[in-house]
Design a protein around this motif. Sequence first.
Motif, PDB file in Angstrom:
ATOM      1  N   LEU A  97       0.849  -0.990   0.000  1.00  0.00           N
ATOM      2  CA  LEU A  97       0.606  -0.002  -0.328  1.00  0.00           C
ATOM      3  C   LEU A  97       0.632   1.374  -0.566  1.00  0.00           C
ATOM      4  O   LEU A  97       0.895   2.455  -1.002  1.00  0.00           O
ATOM      5  CB  LEU A  97      -0.737  -0.073   1.013  1.00  0.00           C
ATOM      6  CG  LEU A  97      -2.038  -1.288   0.736  1.00  0.00           C
ATOM      7  CD1 LEU A  97      -2.573  -0.855   2.287  1.00  0.00           C
ATOM      8  CD2 LEU A  97      -3.092  -1.043   0.088  1.00  0.00           C
ATOM      9  N   LEU A  98       1.956   1.319   0.655  1.00  0.00           N
ATOM     10  CA  LEU A  98       3.240   2.512   0.967  1.00  0.00           C
ATOM     11  C   LEU A  98       3.852   2.413  -0.638  1.00  0.00           C
ATOM     12  O   LEU A  98       4.329   3.197  -0.830  1.00  0.00           O
ATOM     13  CB  LEU A  98       4.154   2.314   1.874  1.00  0.00           C
ATOM     14  CG  LEU A  98       2.869   2.721   3.674  1.00  0.00           C
ATOM     15  CD1 LEU A  98       4.271   2.441   4.561  1.00  0.00           C
ATOM     16  CD2 LEU A  98       2.902   3.871   3.020  1.00  0.00           C
ATOM     17  N   SER A  99       3.802   1.638  -1.423  1.00  0.00           N
ATOM     18  CA  SER A  99       4.459   1.770  -1.803  1.00  0.00           C
ATOM     19  C   SER A  99       3.444   2.374  -3.816  1.00  0.00           C
ATOM     20  O   SER A  99       4.160   3.130  -4.783  1.00  0.00           O
ATOM     21  CB  SER A  99       4.961   0.079  -3.182  1.00  0.00           C
ATOM     22  OG  SER A  99       3.855  -0.522  -3.158  1.00  0.00           O
ATOM     23  N   ARG A 100       2.023   2.741  -3.418  1.00  0.00           N
ATOM     24  CA  ARG A 100       1.533   2.668  -4.677  1.00  0.00           C
ATOM     25  C   ARG A 100       2.115   4.808  -4.422  1.00  0.00           C
ATOM     26  O   ARG A 100       1.980   5.392  -5.079  1.00  0.00           O
ATOM     27  CB  ARG A 100       0.290   2.706  -3.982  1.00  0.00           C
ATOM     28  CG  ARG A 100      -0.071   1.019  -4.866  1.00  0.00           C
ATOM     29  CD  ARG A 100      -1.585   1.493  -4.373  1.00  0.00           C
ATOM     30  NE  ARG A 100      -2.527   1.561  -4.703  1.00  0.00           N
ATOM     31  CZ  ARG A 100      -3.724   1.435  -4.692  1.00  0.00           C
ATOM     32  NH1 ARG A 100      -4.097   1.147  -3.512  1.00  0.00           N
ATOM     33  NH2 ARG A 100      -4.250   1.889  -5.656  1.00  0.00           N
ATOM     34  N   ASN A 101       2.164   5.113  -3.070  1.00  0.00           N
ATOM     35  CA  ASN A 101       2.178   7.191  -2.952  1.00  0.00           C
ATOM     36  C   ASN A 101       2.990   7.193  -2.588  1.00  0.00           C
ATOM     37  O   ASN A 101       3.671   8.087  -2.736  1.00  0.00           O
ATOM     38  CB  ASN A 101       0.974   6.929  -1.494  1.00  0.00           C
ATOM     39  CG  ASN A 101      -0.126   6.758  -1.778  1.00  0.00           C
ATOM     40  OD1 ASN A 101      -0.439   6.776  -3.359  1.00  0.00           O
ATOM     41  ND2 ASN A 101      -1.429   5.869  -0.803  1.00  0.00           N
ATOM     42  N   ALA A 102       4.597   6.207  -1.778  1.00  0.00           N
ATOM     43  CA  ALA A 102       5.718   6.599  -1.386  1.00  0.00           C
ATOM     44  C   ALA A 102       6.598   6.610  -2.575  1.00  0.00           C
ATOM     45  O   ALA A 102       6.373   6.072  -3.210  1.00  0.00           O
ATOM     46  CB  ALA A 102       6.177   6.307  -0.126  1.00  0.00           C
ATOM     47  N   GLU A 103       7.897   7.201  -2.470  1.00  0.00           N
ATOM     48  CA  GLU A 103       8.819   7.209  -3.648  1.00  0.00           C
ATOM     49  C   GLU A 103       9.949   6.693  -2.670  1.00  0.00           C
ATOM     50  O   GLU A 103      10.472   6.872  -1.054  1.00  0.00           O
ATOM     51  CB  GLU A 103       9.837   9.115  -3.252  1.00  0.00           C
ATOM     52  CG  GLU A 103       7.900   8.776  -4.799  1.00  0.00           C
ATOM     53  CD  GLU A 103       8.246   8.217  -6.081  1.00  0.00           C
ATOM     54  OE1 GLU A 103       9.431   7.593  -6.612  1.00  0.00           O
ATOM     55  OE2 GLU A 103       7.075   8.851  -6.687  1.00  0.00           O
ATOM     56  N   ARG A 155       8.941   4.044  -5.687  1.00  0.00           N
ATOM     57  CA  ARG A 155       7.746   2.871  -5.615  1.00  0.00           C
ATOM     58  C   ARG A 155       7.907   1.728  -5.429  1.00  0.00           C
ATOM     59  O   ARG A 155       7.165   0.781  -4.943  1.00  0.00           O
ATOM     60  CB  ARG A 155       7.017   3.096  -6.614  1.00  0.00           C
ATOM     61  CG  ARG A 155       6.271   4.695  -6.811  1.00  0.00           C
ATOM     62  CD  ARG A 155       5.698   5.216  -8.084  1.00  0.00           C
ATOM     63  NE  ARG A 155       4.982   6.521  -7.942  1.00  0.00           N
ATOM     64  CZ  ARG A 155       3.998   6.320  -7.360  1.00  0.00           C
ATOM     65  NH1 ARG A 155       3.304   5.236  -6.707  1.00  0.00           N
ATOM     66  NH2 ARG A 155       3.160   8.178  -7.752  1.00  0.00           N
ATOM     67  N   TRP A 203       9.998  -0.484  -1.589  1.00  0.00           N
ATOM     68  CA  TRP A 203       8.484  -0.827  -0.313  1.00  0.00           C
ATOM     69  C   TRP A 203       8.732  -2.215  -0.093  1.00  0.00           C
ATOM     70  O   TRP A 203       9.306  -2.894   0.911  1.00  0.00           O
ATOM     71  CB  TRP A 203       7.853   0.078  -0.111  1.00  0.00           C
ATOM     72  CG  TRP A 203       7.242   1.096   0.116  1.00  0.00           C
ATOM     73  CD1 TRP A 203       7.931   2.005  -0.747  1.00  0.00           C
ATOM     74  CD2 TRP A 203       7.699   1.737   1.406  1.00  0.00           C
ATOM     75  NE1 TRP A 203       8.204   3.344   0.045  1.00  0.00           N
ATOM     76  CE2 TRP A 203       8.186   2.788   1.143  1.00  0.00           C
ATOM     77  CE3 TRP A 203       8.143   1.150   2.758  1.00  0.00           C
ATOM     78  CZ2 TRP A 203       8.160   3.965   2.625  1.00  0.00           C
ATOM     79  CZ3 TRP A 203       7.780   2.250   3.708  1.00  0.00           C
ATOM     80  CH2 TRP A 203       8.258   3.024   3.900  1.00  0.00           C
TER      81      TRP A 203
END
Length: 135
Positions: free
Chosen positions: A87-93, A95, A98
């Motif tokens: 889920l974090l790989s969709r928004n955080a750099e 990408r 994570w």
Amino acid sequence: MTADTDPWLGALFHGWVHLVTLFLMLLVAYAIIGLCWNRGFRPADRGPVVPWASLILGFGLVLLLRRFNEDLLAAGIIAVAVIIGGLLSRNAEPRGLWVPAMLIAVLLGLGSNLSALLLTTATALVLLLSARQGR
């Protein structure tokens, strides 16, 4: 005062050395895959070599898995960590790092150091051999 004369001092230092060693192993693994990830970008487009949010979450995962030894609870922790990483790989750099970062932290938390080294090496090779534009 040596560890022979004061057993509590030896136990305290052994615990700290173990935690620092785990943190350094995780930091080196993240630095290797971070360098491989940033290889193809221009200097202005490169992100940090070690994403600190991923490092803190990964080390927390290592400590959590070191604490719990039950198989079913560890499996649940691993599943939740991989889902959170996805889920974090969709928004955080960055990408794409994570999920492999969480899997490396899981392997270190379970005590599978050679497997973590192998996953780090495989991730670095995939990043080095992949195309730059698709990432």
